[in-house]
Design an enzyme around this catalytic site. Structure first.
Site, PDB file in Angstrom:
ATOM      1  N   GLU A   1       0.761  -1.150   0.252  1.00  0.00           N
ATOM      2  CA  GLU A   1      -0.082  -0.011   0.131  1.00  0.00           C
ATOM      3  C   GLU A   1       0.470   1.156  -0.446  1.00  0.00           C
ATOM      4  OE1 GLU A   1      -3.158  -0.151   3.283  1.00  0.00           O
ATOM      5  OE2 GLU A   1      -4.007  -1.468   2.173  1.00  0.00           O
TER       6      GLU A   1
ATOM      7  N   GLU B   1      -5.228  -8.118  -0.382  1.00  0.00           N
ATOM      8  CA  GLU B   1      -6.403  -8.159   0.153  1.00  0.00           C
ATOM      9  C   GLU B   1      -7.517  -7.747  -0.031  1.00  0.00           C
ATOM     10  OE1 GLU B   1      -4.496  -5.717   3.408  1.00  0.00           O
ATOM     11  OE2 GLU B   1      -2.467  -5.737   2.472  1.00  0.00           O
TER      12      GLU B   1
END
Ligand code: BGP
Length: 474
Positions: free
Chosen positions: A179, A372
């Site tokens: 991320e 995810e």
């Protein structure tokens, strides 16, 4: 047409949220180890409260986490029972380099991950490794200022060199940074940045981002040179931004939010700064300093695949549209009146996953990987420790359906799906244990006490069937 035969089903974890053993076998202190649980966490992870060491007044959940350091073989055996084809995990940087600037790696750290990878292969599970999942040695932050400093590129590449050579033949899928766009939302946790009063936060964030982008591009090149089998992906927190209304001002604000989010993958996939970012950052005086040769580096180190996390979409309102606020994976947005919400206020939007997959595929035309996706919820075990988490099954089922539609009906190229998370672990945003994501219950309370016993939940058996039927049986 359904999921491809070789679709990579599995689950994802991060070292600091599950391993514990923070000072064992030579491991050094990392930024994630000084992020406390409790009310100060938010200020620390966003870089507004400087915490460069642990103190006696706080509890630091990464220190024990769910003790995977001592349960690794048992956990991988359970993942194998679910039928995992792939296990996404991250390397604790300070297990390999306790300070970050050593020449020689810590052999005990090398051995730990080697045995983890060997354990995966024993069951035919492909390890997929995030090189840095919110993880940086504290020594590099104290001594050099972390990713503000261009010198970090060399330390990071030294880590990559060790990983690529040590684990050649054991690992072929790599992610450079988890991320990466979290630099803008949780700068200390995401990229070790904290701010002194009066500093220009945006300028520092984009300078650090530039260093990570250069480091990532050089890592892609190094991975390919070390082993042509290696495939490297970028990873960002995704979730389309919807305009709150069809007022063009809302549409415009939503576009700006999407661009801010896509900036990182735009550079990592296309190999250059997109014009919208170059213009705006120059106008704001926050365009990063670049060295001659940087443009070539970015161009020559583009990623093989695009991976992302998806928890929810976002809804964006201009100041003209009055709206209530919603939570959502460290991003705040307007409350979407058409969606339901998790116990932590995160919107639940399975169709948003199909929308996001289509947007990303259109934008990059490269294979994608959902790294995810999952539901953080409070679980109530019965007297035997068994959890009937039908709500989690519902969440996952609807998202997998949406992903199947994107593959089968829209033709997106999707390599795999690693949901968050096979076992309960520490929450990144809140540091809580009670925010559980797992298909495997871990007997451990909010203070880190408990037997650490692993008990499969209802979702464990459900996901096993999903994998065994290659997504047919949902
Ligand atoms: C992502 C992180 C993960 C994970 C997940 C769930 O942002 O990459 O590390 O924790 O979100 O979020 P949380 O743990 O805050 O509920």
């Amino acid at each position: 047409m359904r999921f491809p035969k070789n679709f990579l089903w599995g689950g994802a974890t991060a070292a600091n949220q599950c391993e514990g053993g923070h000072n064992l076998d030579g491991r050094g202190l990392a930024n994630v180890d000084v992020c406390p649980a409790g009310e100060d966490r938010s200020a620390v992870i966003t870089g507004h409260l400087k915490m460069l060491d642990c103190d006696g007044n706080h509890r630091y959940p990464s220190h024990k986490a769910v003790d995977m350091y001592h349960h690794m073989k048992e956990d991988i055996r359970l993942f194998a029972q679910m039928g995992f084809k792939v296990y996404r995990l991250s390397i604790g940087w300070t297990r390999i380099f306790p300070n970050g600037d050593e020449q020689e790696p810590n052999q005990k750290g090398i051995a730990f991950y080697r045995s983890l990878f060997e354990e995966c292969h024993k069951y035919g599970i492909e390890p997929l490794v995030t090189i840095s999942h919110f993880d940086c040695p504290m020594h590099l932050i104290r001594q050099y200022g972390g990713w503000r400093n261009r010198g970090m590129i060399d330390f990071y590449l030294h880590l990559c060199e060790v990983l690529f050579t040590e684990y050649k033949g054991l690992v072929k899928y790599w992610i450079t940074f988890n991320e990466i766009n979290m630099i803008l939302h949780a700068p200390f946790m995401g990229a070790d940045l904290y701010f002194e009063p009066g500093e220009n936060q945006e300028k520092i964030e984009y300078q650090a981002a530039h260093h990570e982008l250069i480091a990532g591009a050089l890592a892609v090149r190094m991975a390919h040179e070390t082993d042509p089998e290696n495939q490297v992906g970028c990873m960002f927190a995704a979730g389309s931004a919807y305009p709150y209304t069809c007022n063009p001002k809302d549409v415009w604000e939503a576009l700006l939010v999407d661009q801010e989010n896509y900036f990182f993958a735009d550079v990592q996939s296309r190999g250059y700064y997109p014009s919208y970012a170059a213009c705006r950052l120059k106008k704001n005086g926050t365009f990063p300093e670049m060295l001659p040769g940087d443009e070539e580096i970015l161009k020559s180190g583009t990623v093989d695949f695009i991976s992302f996390s998806y928890y929810n979409s976002r809804c964006i309102a201009s100041p003209e549209s009055s709206s209530e606020e919603a939570e959502g994976n460290l991003f705040r947005s307007a409350r979407n009146p058409y969606l339901s919400f998790s116990q932590w206020g995160w919107p639940i939007d399975p169709l948003g996953l199909r929308i996001t997959l289509n947007e990303i595929y259109d934008r990059y035309q490269k294979p994608m990987f959902i790294m995810e996706n999952g539901l953080g919820a409070m679980d109530t075990p019965d007297e035997k420790g068994y959890v009937d988490d039908s709500y989690r099954i519902d969440y996952l089922r609807e998202h997998i359906r949406a992903m199947r539609d994107a593959v089968a009906e829209d033709g997106v190229d999707l390599m795999g799906y690693t949901f968050w998370s096979p076992l309960d672990l520490i929450s990144a945003s809140t540091g809580e244990m009670r925010k559980r994501y797992g298909c495997i219950y871990v007997e451990c309370d909010e203070e880190g006490n408990g037997t650490m016993k692993r008990i499969p939940k209802k979702s464990f058996y459900w996901y096993k069937d999903v994998i065994a039927s290659n997504g047919e049986k949902l």
